[in-house]
Design a protein around this motif. Structure first.
Motif: not given
Length: 275
Positions: A25-26, A52, A80, A85-88
């Motif tokens: 998820n983010s 990421a 983070e 905003a990206g999922n990782w």
């Protein structure tokens, strides 16, 4: 006539690599624990951040156990570095084996302050060797980056300590601290440290694999960034192998957190023992 050892005489019998992966998820933080199968103990560690590419910092890389308790699991926690905003996901890797004599976890905490750089070394008790290691940052929550996670030793000398160094990624006024963990045991046959180094340049990312020698298996891992001083994130410290196959190498991968013009390189360390 030279006797050929059979599998029962292996230095680290029952060696396997166990993995556990977090949700994808983010969210700003996630953590995951890889636990050894019943009857096995933790002798080495690894991690991997997927999705990421330099935007996430591994903050905790913590073997459980203590000065009188053999470790059996490793927990990896990551933040983070900046809003992303990206999922990782984050994966924890536990290198596990049948119990080794004298196995314990040593921890050494550094000072707590707001200095840009923190460093500390965890050394095994006299007479023991280091099969694996870990680290933990407290109070940084994504604002500091581990630059060095360096086991001592050589291709002819068993490691006995790990030195961990971390830099603030950005100016950060809060106090924070760094702890180094060493997983130590009574002497292990053939235990040595191998090194592989990447090219030295200013490209955004690089990967390098350190492999054990012929007839050896991997017990532990390490890495070292030269020239990054907080601008480079080690995203992967991935032992090969599986729940049924003993690892024999480790691949380290690193990305620039922000655009960085300086040259830097990445070293990967493999701690290996007789198969």
């Amino acid at each position: 006539m030279v006797a050929v050892p059979n599998p029962a005489s292996a230095a680290v019998p029952g060696l396997v690599r166990i993995s556990a992966v977090s949700a994808s998820n983010s969210n700003d933080f996630r953590g995951v624990t890889a636990t050894c199968p019943a009857g096995k103990v933790l002798i080495g560690t690894g991690y991997e951040v997927d999705g990421a590419t330099g935007e996430v910092v591994v903050d905790d890389f913590t073997p459980n156990g203590g000065a009188a308790i053999a470790p059996t699991a490793v927990t990896v926690g990551a933040y983070e570095a900046d809003p992303f905003a990206g999922n990782w996901t984050v994966t924890a890797y536990a290198v596990c084996a049948s119990p080794l004599a004298g196995l314990v976890r040593v921890s050494v905490a550094g000072t707590t302050d707001s200095n840009d750089f923190h460093g500390t070394t965890a050394a095994c008790p006299t007479g023991k060797v280091m099969t694996g290691a870990g680290f933990e940052m407290t109070g940084a929550t994504g604002e500091a980056v581990v630059d060095d996670f360096t086991p001592n030793g050589s291709t002819v000398t068993a490691p006995t300590a790990v030195t961990v160094g971390a830099y603030e990624a950005e100016t950060f006024t809060s106090n924070w601290s760094l702890t180094a963990y060493a997983i130590c045991a009574n002497p292990v046959p053939g235990l040595v440290r191998f090194t592989a180094v990447s090219a030295n340049n200013s490209t955004d990312s690089r990967f390098v694999t350190a492999s054990c020698g012929s007839g050896q298996v991997l017990t532990g891992t390490g890495f070292e960034i030269t020239g990054g001083t907080g601008e480079v994130v080690v995203d992967d410290l991935r032992p090969n192998g599986s729940a049924a196959i003993a690892p024999t190498s480790v691949t380290s991968g690193a990305y620039e957190e922000d655009v960085f013009a300086g040259n830097w390189n990445l070293r990967s360390y493999a701690i290996c023992a007789t198969r």
